[in-house]
Structure formats: C-alpha cells, structure tokens
Enzyme design. Structure first.
Site, PDB file in Angstrom:
ATOM      1  N   HIS A 103       0.840  -1.204   0.000  1.00 20.50           N
ATOM      2  CA  HIS A 103       0.000   0.000   0.000  1.00 20.50           C
ATOM      3  C   HIS A 103       0.877   1.257   0.000  1.00 20.50           C
ATOM      4  CE1 HIS A 103      -2.794  -2.867   2.260  1.00 20.50           C
ATOM      5  NE2 HIS A 103      -3.530  -2.499   1.236  1.00 20.50           N
ATOM      6  N   GLN A 117      -8.620  -6.586 -11.089  1.00 23.84           N
ATOM      7  CA  GLN A 117      -9.268  -5.355 -10.585  1.00 23.84           C
ATOM      8  C   GLN A 117      -8.794  -4.126 -11.368  1.00 23.84           C
ATOM      9  OE1 GLN A 117      -9.981  -4.450  -6.263  1.00 23.84           O
ATOM     10  NE2 GLN A 117      -8.131  -3.246  -6.496  1.00 23.84           N
ATOM     11  N   SER A 151       0.243  -8.872   1.323  1.00 27.27           N
ATOM     12  CA  SER A 151      -1.214  -8.812   1.317  1.00 27.27           C
ATOM     13  C   SER A 151      -1.687  -8.685   2.756  1.00 27.27           C
ATOM     14  CB  SER A 151      -1.784 -10.107   0.716  1.00 27.27           C
ATOM     15  OG  SER A 151      -3.149 -10.235   1.049  1.00 27.27           O
ATOM     16  N   SER A 152      -2.758  -7.934   2.959  1.00 29.64           N
ATOM     17  CA  SER A 152      -3.302  -7.833   4.317  1.00 29.64           C
ATOM     18  C   SER A 152      -3.694  -9.219   4.819  1.00 29.64           C
ATOM     19  CB  SER A 152      -4.526  -6.915   4.333  1.00 29.64           C
ATOM     20  OG  SER A 152      -4.180  -5.656   3.795  1.00 29.64           O
ATOM     21  N   LYS A 203      -0.972  -6.177  -8.043  1.00 29.26           N
ATOM     22  CA  LYS A 203      -1.292  -7.353  -7.213  1.00 29.26           C
ATOM     23  C   LYS A 203      -2.717  -7.843  -7.510  1.00 29.26           C
ATOM     24  CE  LYS A 203      -1.448  -9.967  -3.400  1.00 29.26           C
ATOM     25  NZ  LYS A 203      -2.834  -9.903  -3.058  1.00 29.26           N
ATOM     26  N   GLN A 210     -18.198  -5.854  -1.723  1.00 31.13           N
ATOM     27  CA  GLN A 210     -17.328  -6.682  -2.554  1.00 31.13           C
ATOM     28  C   GLN A 210     -17.003  -8.033  -1.918  1.00 31.13           C
ATOM     29  OE1 GLN A 210     -14.137  -3.612  -2.444  1.00 31.13           O
ATOM     30  NE2 GLN A 210     -12.726  -5.328  -2.290  1.00 31.13           N
ATOM     31  N   GLY A 217      -2.773  -1.307  -7.426  1.00 29.18           N
ATOM     32  CA  GLY A 217      -1.671  -2.257  -7.467  1.00 29.18           C
ATOM     33  C   GLY A 217      -1.896  -3.370  -8.479  1.00 29.18           C
TER      34      GLY A 217
HETATM   35  P1  AMP Z   1      -6.507  -3.551  -0.547  1.00 30.40           P
HETATM   36  O1  AMP Z   1      -6.334  -2.803   0.740  1.00 30.40           O
HETATM   37  O2  AMP Z   1      -6.133  -4.985  -0.458  1.00 30.40           O
HETATM   38  O3  AMP Z   1      -7.848  -3.294  -1.183  1.00 30.40           O
HETATM   39  O4  AMP Z   1      -5.436  -2.932  -1.542  1.00 30.40           O
HETATM   40  C1  AMP Z   1      -5.432  -1.563  -1.840  1.00 30.40           C
HETATM   41  C2  AMP Z   1      -4.514  -1.314  -3.011  1.00 30.40           C
HETATM   42  O5  AMP Z   1      -3.195  -1.745  -2.684  1.00 30.40           O
HETATM   43  C3  AMP Z   1      -4.947  -2.091  -4.256  1.00 30.40           C
HETATM   44  O6  AMP Z   1      -4.793  -1.266  -5.399  1.00 30.40           O
HETATM   45  C4  AMP Z   1      -3.990  -3.244  -4.258  1.00 30.40           C
HETATM   46  O7  AMP Z   1      -3.766  -3.804  -5.539  1.00 30.40           O
HETATM   47  C5  AMP Z   1      -2.726  -2.602  -3.708  1.00 30.40           C
HETATM   48  N1  AMP Z   1      -1.827  -3.619  -3.178  1.00 30.40           N
HETATM   49  C6  AMP Z   1      -2.142  -4.624  -2.321  1.00 30.40           C
HETATM   50  N2  AMP Z   1      -1.055  -5.420  -2.119  1.00 30.40           N
HETATM   51  C7  AMP Z   1      -0.052  -4.899  -2.858  1.00 30.40           C
HETATM   52  C8  AMP Z   1       1.312  -5.278  -3.079  1.00 30.40           C
HETATM   53  N3  AMP Z   1       1.859  -6.345  -2.496  1.00 30.40           N
HETATM   54  N4  AMP Z   1       2.066  -4.503  -3.909  1.00 30.40           N
HETATM   55  C9  AMP Z   1       1.524  -3.406  -4.514  1.00 30.40           C
HETATM   56  N5  AMP Z   1       0.239  -3.005  -4.350  1.00 30.40           N
HETATM   57  C10 AMP Z   1      -0.528  -3.742  -3.537  1.00 30.40           C
END
Ligand code: AMP
Length: 282
Positions: free
Chosen positions: A39, A155, A187-188, A151, A63, A149
C-alpha cells in the site's frame, strides 16, 4: 504536516474541490486498510506524482461474498494512521459503512466483461462491489490520478475499462507488486497465515516465477507451463487451487501459446486463507 482525517463524504468532496480550484493535482489511493509496504508504495507514488494525496481506508462490504471474510478482515486503524503520518499524505478518508451505503442505497455498477472470468467466476458479485465503491470514491474524490496495485491485476483491468467505458476523467496508474524477500506478494490477508502456512505460501509466487523462467528459456506451450506450476503447488501441499491460468493481459481470455501480451495469474488457498498473485511474461 499530519494528514487531515475526514469521515464525512460531503466534507471530503468539498476539500478536494477547494484543492482543485487552486490548481492542485490530486492523487487517490483507495485501500481497505491493514496497510503494508505494498500500500505504501502506491502512496509514495501518489505523493511523488501529485500535489495533494488522499488515501481512503474503507472495508467495502459490497465486494465480499456471503461466506467470505468481511467480519474477520484485519482492521488496524491506529497503526494505519501512524504509517500514513510518515508519508506526506494530505487526507485520510475513513467513511463509515452507513455513510457510504445509507439505508435504501441500492444502485450497483454492472462491471465490464473483463470482470467475468477468474475472480469473477469464483466470487460472482465481487467486481460489482469493487466497481460500485471505486466509482463512488471517484465521485467523492475527483482525482487526477488513481493509484492501484498490479497485485489485484483483474481489478485494475475492471477499473481501467470502467473508466474508459464511462468517460471518467481520471488517469489510472498501475503500480508494481511489492513482495517479501522470499517472493510472497504482500497482502493484508497474509496476517491470517500460521508459521507453517507462511512457509507453504511461498509456493504461489514460486510457481508463477517458474512459469516466467520457463518462458525465458523458450517454452511457449501453456499446458506444459501450467503443469509445472501446478506441480510446484502440489509439492508444497497446496491442495485447493481456484485457478492457475495464462491469459491475455487485456481481455483475460486463456491463451494456448504464451506471447508478450500474456500474464500468469493464480489464486489458491493456503489453509483457510485465499491468496492471489500474478506475473507478466513479456
Ligand atoms: P486492498 O487494501 O487490499 O484493497 O489494496 C489496496 C490497493 O493496494 C490495491 O490497489 C492493491 O492492488 C494494492 N496492493 C495490495 N497489495 C499490494 C502489493 N503487495 N504490492 C503493490 N500493491 C498492492
């Protein structure tokens, strides 16, 4: 300066409109919190490329499917605020579920075709929820650039296509995947993994990098590449594979022979934790 924390949607919009009126370029980083270095890499990109950065923290209920992890999704607002305070962020938007989905709010976005395969097959309403919340955020924070991301590759395609199809005046920037030293994509949800599962989980990126290496060495046949990747997962006792696929990076349709437009994508369960990852093969 410490970021301003806003939870009221109309206050959020008014502040961004003020900034735009004085000529500031606005960057938006939507997240669900439980922030990690992945993030923060988006946040850094936003602060470097725009004048006014808004990070949103909102665990979006629409979602999540009925049997998914909405209730136990990691939430750690105090730590998120601490991390973002060190990042030159201007505003942190933390709306409540009631503010984003007041009683009676039932409009949903029909996502584009690219939402149909892969995640879309396994999580039927997921991208409807993603498209709906992201469009709402684009309205409340009419940014110049949105940072997402790689990742969550599908999406990024869903959002990019929605932006194009609906003529939304925002640039979508896709940022590289940040990984642990052993290759596991941050990843969270990694927080759910036990120590043993954490060791197993590395097989996901290993399988994808194995495909990448074989392609570099000249293999082009998808079946051969996917067999090797599945074997790598099996060797780590990863039993439940939602998909491992080689698809076109634009429309996400499966490819028989890999070329420079192919992406390898995978989603697997390690224990009860669902992990996704991908690599480009160009
Ligand atoms: P999320 O909180 O999981 O919804 O992620 C929020 C944003 O952070 C999204 O655009 C994800 O793709 C990005 N993101 C999550 N994990 C990573 C990672 N390991 N590297 C880069 N971006 C990430």
């Amino acid at each position: 300066m410490a970021p301003v924390i806003i939870s009221d949607p109309s206050q959020m919009l008014a502040l961004v409109e003020d900034q735009k009126r004085v000529g500031k370029r606005v960057g938006l980083v939507p997240t669900m919190g439980a922030l990690h270095a992945g993030h923060l890499s988006l946040v850094e990109r936003a602060t470097n490329h725009t004048d006014f950065t808004v990070v949103t923290i909102f665990v979006n209920p629409t979602q999540f499917g009925p049997n998914e992890d909405l209730d136990k999704y990691p939430r750690n607002l105090q730590q998120d605020l601490r991390l973002l305070s060190a990042c030159n962020v201007d505003v942190i938007f933390t709306p409540t579920v009631e503010a984003m989905y007041p009683t009676g709010a039932s409009t949903r976005i029909v996502p584009p075709e690219v939402a149909r395969p892969l995640e879309g097959e396994i999580r039927p309403k997921h991208f409807e929820g993603v498209a709906t919340i992201v469009l709402k955020l684009f309205h409340l924070i009419p940014a110049d650039i949105g940072f997402f991301g790689q990742k969550d590759y599908q999406q990024t395609r869903v959002i990019g296509q929605m932006v194009e199809d609906l003529n939304i005046p925002i640039e979508v920037q896709v940022c590289p995947i940040i990984r642990e030293d052993d290759g596991l994509a941050l990843s969270s949800r990694n927080a759910y993994l036990s120590d043993t599962e954490r060791l197993q989980a590395v097989a996901l990126s290993k399988a994808l990098f194995c495909i990448q290496r074989m392609v570099q060495e000249g293999e082009r046949n998808s079946n051969a590449l996917l067999e090797t990747a599945k074997q790598t997962l099996a060797d780590a006792s990863i039993g439940q594979i939602d998909y491992v696929a080689l698809v076109d990076k634009h429309d996400l349709s499966p490819v028989q022979r890999v070329d420079s437009k192919t992406i390898a994508v995978a989603a697997v369960y390690v224990g009860k934790t669902r992990l996704i990852d991908n690599v480009f093969l160009s």
